[in-house]
Design a protein around this motif. Structure first.
Motif, PDB file in Angstrom:
ATOM      1  N   UNK A  47     -33.618   3.733 -13.900  1.00  0.00           N
ATOM      2  CA  UNK A  47     -33.323   3.782 -15.517  1.00  0.00           C
ATOM      3  C   UNK A  47     -34.393   4.329 -16.148  1.00  0.00           C
ATOM      4  N   UNK A  48     -35.600   4.422 -16.055  1.00  0.00           N
ATOM      5  CA  UNK A  48     -36.332   4.921 -16.871  1.00  0.00           C
ATOM      6  C   UNK A  48     -36.420   6.424 -16.699  1.00  0.00           C
ATOM      7  N   UNK A  49     -36.094   6.896 -15.224  1.00  0.00           N
ATOM      8  CA  UNK A  49     -35.930   8.378 -15.315  1.00  0.00           C
ATOM      9  C   UNK A  49     -34.620   9.092 -16.115  1.00  0.00           C
ATOM     10  N   UNK A  50     -33.698   8.095 -16.145  1.00  0.00           N
ATOM     11  CA  UNK A  50     -32.420   8.555 -16.746  1.00  0.00           C
ATOM     12  C   UNK A  50     -32.736   8.872 -18.302  1.00  0.00           C
ATOM     13  N   UNK A  51     -33.656   7.798 -18.858  1.00  0.00           N
ATOM     14  CA  UNK A  51     -33.720   7.777 -20.095  1.00  0.00           C
ATOM     15  C   UNK A  51     -34.778   9.115 -20.635  1.00  0.00           C
ATOM     16  N   UNK A  52     -35.757   9.146 -19.529  1.00  0.00           N
ATOM     17  CA  UNK A  52     -36.708  10.267 -19.773  1.00  0.00           C
ATOM     18  C   UNK A  52     -35.912  11.682 -19.591  1.00  0.00           C
ATOM     19  N   UNK A  53     -34.980  11.598 -18.888  1.00  0.00           N
ATOM     20  CA  UNK A  53     -34.372  12.859 -18.639  1.00  0.00           C
ATOM     21  C   UNK A  53     -33.344  13.344 -19.758  1.00  0.00           C
ATOM     22  N   UNK A  54     -33.171  12.530 -20.558  1.00  0.00           N
ATOM     23  CA  UNK A  54     -32.157  12.817 -21.584  1.00  0.00           C
ATOM     24  C   UNK A  54     -30.950  11.755 -21.980  1.00  0.00           C
ATOM     25  N   UNK A  55     -31.031  10.909 -20.965  1.00  0.00           N
ATOM     26  CA  UNK A  55     -29.857   9.773 -21.175  1.00  0.00           C
ATOM     27  C   UNK A  55     -28.408  10.645 -21.081  1.00  0.00           C
ATOM     28  N   UNK A  56     -28.137  11.265 -20.520  1.00  0.00           N
ATOM     29  CA  UNK A  56     -26.599  12.008 -20.275  1.00  0.00           C
ATOM     30  C   UNK A  56     -25.946  10.815 -19.797  1.00  0.00           C
ATOM     31  N   UNK A  57     -24.686  10.751 -20.486  1.00  0.00           N
ATOM     32  CA  UNK A  57     -23.878   9.555 -20.153  1.00  0.00           C
ATOM     33  C   UNK A  57     -23.355   9.763 -18.597  1.00  0.00           C
ATOM     34  N   UNK A  58     -22.810  11.033 -18.319  1.00  0.00           N
ATOM     35  CA  UNK A  58     -22.433  11.077 -16.995  1.00  0.00           C
ATOM     36  C   UNK A  58     -23.526  10.792 -16.025  1.00  0.00           C
ATOM     37  N   UNK A  59     -24.507  10.816 -16.216  1.00  0.00           N
ATOM     38  CA  UNK A  59     -25.685  10.610 -15.264  1.00  0.00           C
ATOM     39  C   UNK A  59     -26.231   9.216 -15.070  1.00  0.00           C
ATOM     40  N   UNK A  60     -25.599   8.410 -16.124  1.00  0.00           N
ATOM     41  CA  UNK A  60     -25.878   7.236 -16.356  1.00  0.00           C
ATOM     42  C   UNK A  60     -25.954   6.296 -14.900  1.00  0.00           C
ATOM     43  N   UNK A  61     -27.021   5.691 -14.493  1.00  0.00           N
ATOM     44  CA  UNK A  61     -27.221   4.751 -13.189  1.00  0.00           C
ATOM     45  C   UNK A  61     -26.084   3.704 -13.297  1.00  0.00           C
ATOM     46  N   UNK A  62     -25.479   3.070 -12.140  1.00  0.00           N
ATOM     47  CA  UNK A  62     -24.471   2.204 -12.419  1.00  0.00           C
ATOM     48  C   UNK A  62     -25.292   0.871 -12.571  1.00  0.00           C
ATOM     49  N   UNK A  63     -24.786   0.067 -13.497  1.00  0.00           N
ATOM     50  CA  UNK A  63     -25.520  -1.276 -13.469  1.00  0.00           C
ATOM     51  C   UNK A  63     -25.296  -2.282 -12.354  1.00  0.00           C
ATOM     52  N   UNK A  64     -26.478  -2.885 -11.990  1.00  0.00           N
ATOM     53  CA  UNK A  64     -26.311  -4.005 -11.084  1.00  0.00           C
ATOM     54  C   UNK A  64     -26.864  -5.166 -11.748  1.00  0.00           C
ATOM     55  N   UNK A  65     -26.261  -6.369 -11.995  1.00  0.00           N
ATOM     56  CA  UNK A  65     -26.361  -7.385 -12.691  1.00  0.00           C
ATOM     57  C   UNK A  65     -27.735  -8.209 -12.053  1.00  0.00           C
ATOM     58  N   UNK A  66     -27.806  -8.523 -10.877  1.00  0.00           N
ATOM     59  CA  UNK A  66     -28.957  -8.932 -10.157  1.00  0.00           C
ATOM     60  C   UNK A  66     -30.065  -8.213 -10.547  1.00  0.00           C
ATOM     61  N   UNK A  67     -30.083  -7.035 -10.223  1.00  0.00           N
ATOM     62  CA  UNK A  67     -31.255  -6.120 -10.479  1.00  0.00           C
ATOM     63  C   UNK A  67     -31.677  -6.085 -12.023  1.00  0.00           C
ATOM     64  N   UNK A  68     -30.724  -6.075 -12.655  1.00  0.00           N
ATOM     65  CA  UNK A  68     -30.850  -5.940 -14.365  1.00  0.00           C
ATOM     66  C   UNK A  68     -31.842  -7.244 -14.688  1.00  0.00           C
ATOM     67  N   UNK A  69     -31.570  -8.369 -14.056  1.00  0.00           N
ATOM     68  CA  UNK A  69     -32.482  -9.640 -14.556  1.00  0.00           C
ATOM     69  C   UNK A  69     -33.647  -9.536 -13.925  1.00  0.00           C
ATOM     70  N   UNK A  70     -34.001  -9.053 -12.864  1.00  0.00           N
ATOM     71  CA  UNK A  70     -35.255  -8.705 -12.269  1.00  0.00           C
ATOM     72  C   UNK A  70     -35.787  -7.644 -12.923  1.00  0.00           C
ATOM     73  N   UNK A  71     -35.312  -6.455 -13.075  1.00  0.00           N
ATOM     74  CA  UNK A  71     -36.060  -5.646 -14.108  1.00  0.00           C
ATOM     75  C   UNK A  71     -36.443  -5.997 -15.392  1.00  0.00           C
ATOM     76  N   UNK A  72     -35.434  -6.845 -16.053  1.00  0.00           N
ATOM     77  CA  UNK A  72     -35.926  -7.659 -17.360  1.00  0.00           C
ATOM     78  C   UNK A  72     -37.269  -8.325 -16.944  1.00  0.00           C
TER      79      UNK A  72
END
Length: 488
Positions: free
Chosen positions: A263-288
């Motif tokens: 996700x950090x790379x996606x944001x750094x590269x310009x946050x293009x919608x078509x390249x947005x990573x797929x969300x994962x609820x389990x990993x989203x909590x751990x990343x939080x």
């Protein structure tokens, strides 16, 4: 605790009910009135927690809590434990606009204030339980209301306790009658990662969103020791040992770090919608957690395992907010103080399984003496009703061991320290001007078994009054009971 047996939900005394017709109607009107602007208002008025992925507006499952109506109230000539300084004798406290306006020996009141004579009575902050399962193991109990453990995989970080909370659980008003104004509701301890906790204001509501403490960060329930290895070992899968537990944590954190980096790379590269990573609820909590937005609440009994969990946190760069139960915390009290980790402890529960055998009643006082953040928690639908008495037991055990613990410190075990562990201490947990007017008026010394809460205020609103039946709400389960059967 949560895994060994189903929680006991005996309701033998009167339940003030949030399900009474008047109480539910009032809560419904207030809740619905707040829904339209809840997401925008909460994010504008408090530092709401973010997420591991780009923020969404409004945030999902946003708090719709609104303080109930209140009026300026002065309690005068009482003994006040502020949890922020020395005991105040013959003092007064003024509540106005839902906040503590003033505390001290010479406090005036506006002409329209309600004035309460506190002679012979004590005032404390509203009590806070950092470890509760109210709403996820609701009364009257049974399988239909057992929603605290998603015991289907060792890692269920994707589940959120709030999605199991039943606001009409009659145990909420029982806790209110015991002086509890804020509580952290956690998933159970069957899994290595049990899911997200939620912090609630103890108020009537038809939805959990109407109880959610605005701005409170989420917690992540983790569990070490016997519970996860037994639950999954009995199913013939990993973990079945403590080394299996540790391998499971490490593998999960490796995945979470890779997810956060993506996700950090996606944001750094310009946050293009078509390249947005797929969300994962389990990993989203751990990343939080890795981002410092979600606080780890770690079920752990043994000193050696707590030290390993500290090493694990350092390996992956996250912080542990509190070790829960921690019957051997006294063995590493210096480490807890140095690392800034709280201990959410019992007064004298021990010996109900092997990892709980080395508990001592001086545990809490010893942790406090070392300068660590000592907390008295319940993990019990009945214990939450008498946190003050449990704190008194720990206080006495410490004194009998020669530890000089005063009321000024003991009250912090059930107020500002748990507020710190769950991340709400800037708003509540002590009686200081500008903080939420969450407080309890006690009939006498709050550390006496003979004292009871007479009045309980949440954000300045009088929600419980032992002398006024109209402010002793009853739940749907008790509406048909004769008054003689539901005496407080």
């Amino acid at each position: 605790m949560e895994v060994e047996v189903a929680p006991s939900h005996g309701i033998s005394s009167k339940v003030p009910a949030f399900g009474s017709a008047a109480g539910i109607l009032a809560a419904l009107v207030l809740t619905l009135a707040g829904c339209a602007t809840s997401g925008r208002m909460q994010s504008a008025s408090v530092d709401a927690p973010g997420g591991a992925v780009p923020a969404r507006t409004p945030p999902p499952f946003a708090s719709t809590y609104r303080p109930l109506p209140s009026q300026p109230t002065l309690i005068r000539n009482a003994t006040i434990l502020t949890a922020a300084g020395p005991r105040l004798e013959g003092a007064s406290i003024l509540m106005s606009d839902g906040k503590v306006a003033a505390v001290g020996a010479d406090v005036g009141a506006p002409a329209d204030a309600v004035v309460i004579d506190g002679t012979g009575k004590w005032v404390t902050p509203g009590l806070i339980d950092s470890h509760s399962h109210l709403g996820v193991y609701s009364a009257p109990g049974g399988r239909a209301l057992s929603d605290g453990n998603e015991a289907t995989a060792p890692n269920t970080a994707e589940v959120w306790a709030e999605h199991s909370v039943w606001p009409q659980d009659p145990q909420f008003p029982l806790a209110l009658a015991g002086g509890v104004t804020t509580l952290q509701v956690l998933p159970g301890s069957a899994n290595l990662f049990g899911g997200r906790s939620v912090t609630l204001k103890n108020v009537p509501s038809v939805s959990v969103q109407g109880m959610k403490f605005p701005g409170a960060p989420y917690g992540l329930k983790m569990a070490c020791g016997e519970n996860p290895k037994r639950v999954y070992g009995d199913k013939g899968r990993l973990p079945s040992t403590r080394m299996g537990n540790m391998a499971g944590y490490r593998a999960a954190w490796i995945r979470a770090r890779a997810y956060a980096d993506k996700w950090a790379k996606w944001e750094k590269d310009g946050s293009e919608p078509e390249k947005r990573p797929e969300r994962d609820l389990q990993l989203e909590t751990l990343a939080g957690v890795l981002a410092g937005e979600i606080r780890v609440q770690n079920h752990c009994y043994r000193a050696d395992e707590m030290l390993q969990m500290i090493d694990l946190a350092k390996e992956f760069g996250y912080a542990i907010a509190s070790f829960h139960h921690a019957v051997e915390a006294y063995k590493i009290r210096d480490v807890l103080a140095r690392e800034g980790i709280c201990g959410s402890l019992w007064s004298n529960w021990w010996g109900f399984k092997i990892e709980a055998y080395d508990g001592i009643p001086q545990n809490l006082a010893l942790v406090d003496e070392a300068g660590a953040c000592a907390i008295l928690h319940s993990d019990s639908s009945q214990g939450i009703q008498r946190l003050n008495q449990d704190a008194a037991k720990a206080l006495r055990a410490g004194r009998e061991a020669g530890i000089d613990v005063g009321y000024e410190e003991a009250v912090r075990w059930i107020t500002i320290h748990p507020a710190k562990a769950i991340g709400v201490d800037r708003w509540t947990g002590s009686l200081e001007p500008g903080k939420m007017a969450d407080l309890v008026l006690w009939s006498g010394d709050p550390f006496s078994v003979y004292s009871r809460p007479e009045k309980v205020f949440v954000d300045g609103a009088l929600l419980f009054d032992r002398a006024d039946a109209a402010r002793q709400p009853t739940t749907d389960f008790e509406l048909g009971l004769p008054a003689k059967e539901v005496a407080w």
